[in-house]
Scaffold this active site. Structure first.
Site, short mmCIF file in Angstrom:
data_model
loop_
_atom_site.label_atom_id
_atom_site.label_comp_id
_atom_site.label_asym_id
_atom_site.label_seq_id
_atom_site.Cartn_x
_atom_site.Cartn_y
_atom_site.Cartn_z
N PRO A 33 0.93 -1.25 -0.15
CA PRO A 33 0.10 -0.03 -0.10
C PRO A 33 0.79 1.15 0.11
CG PRO A 33 -0.23 -1.08 1.94
CD PRO A 33 0.71 -1.93 1.16
N ASP A 34 0.32 2.35 -0.64
CA ASP A 34 0.96 3.68 -0.78
C ASP A 34 2.40 3.60 -1.49
OD1 ASP A 34 0.44 6.21 -0.36
OD2 ASP A 34 1.96 6.32 1.62
N PHE A 35 2.42 2.65 -2.43
CA PHE A 35 3.76 2.82 -2.97
C PHE A 35 3.72 3.56 -4.34
CE2 PHE A 35 1.31 0.06 -6.10
CZ PHE A 35 2.00 0.39 -7.24
N PRO A 64 2.70 6.89 -4.62
CA PRO A 64 3.39 8.49 -4.32
C PRO A 64 4.98 8.50 -4.56
CG PRO A 64 1.63 7.94 -2.83
CD PRO A 64 1.88 6.86 -3.30
N ASP A 89 -3.30 -0.78 -4.02
CA ASP A 89 -3.68 0.45 -3.61
C ASP A 89 -3.52 1.37 -4.82
OD1 ASP A 89 -4.51 2.54 -1.93
OD2 ASP A 89 -2.49 2.67 -0.85
#
Length: 155
Positions: free
Chosen positions: A71-73, A75, A117
């Protein structure tokens, strides 16, 4: 066997969150691997492969396993590099390669449902980032053959 209340399979959730130099904008939670120290190969062999082997064990075939992959890779790839570590991560191509590898390995296991994500609207909603994010996610999902495996709805 795994459902104390009937014959329906249990659903469990796991999160893979150990990219090489993950969260490169922060000084904490860098993860266990670094792109400058063969982090991509180590991520594959020391992190993803053991998880995939465990999940593929026949003892767990009745479980529905939801795997949230890194998750959140996004950005870290879509925003300008905030640190020299972020520059190294972006230049290496490690994030997309690592996520693609994890998705492909886990997708091959019939009872594992992979979730990517797509980040938040503050990053992906920006006109300069939306198309790049969609292309990147499509390339990762396409590498796994996800488009060829029929969707199985849960009951």
């Amino acid at each position: 066997m795994q459902d104390a209340f009937g014959s329906a399979p249990l659903t469990i959730q796991i999160v893979l969150d150990d990219l090489p130099d993950r969260n490169c904008t922060h000084l904490v939670s860098n993860g266990d691997f670094s792109v400058t120290s063969d982090g991509l190969n180590r991520y594959r062999s020391e992190y993803v492969d053991p998880i995939a082997e465990i999940l593929a064990d026949p003892a767990y075939q009745r479980l529905r396993i939801v795997a949230i992959v890194e998750p959140d890779f996004l950005p870290g790839l879509l925003l300008p590099a905030a640190t020299s570590r972020c520059s190294a991560v972006q230049a290496s191509g490690a994030y997309p390669a690592a996520v693609r590898y994890a998705v492909t390995r886990l997708h091959a296991i019939p009872n594992v449902y992979v979730y990517l994500d797509a980040s938040g609207r503050g990053v992906v909603g920006h006109p300069d980032n939306f198309g790049r994010a969609a292309d990147l996610l499509a390339s990762i999902a396409g590498a796994s053959g996800a488009a060829r495996r029929p969707w199985r709805a849960s009951r």
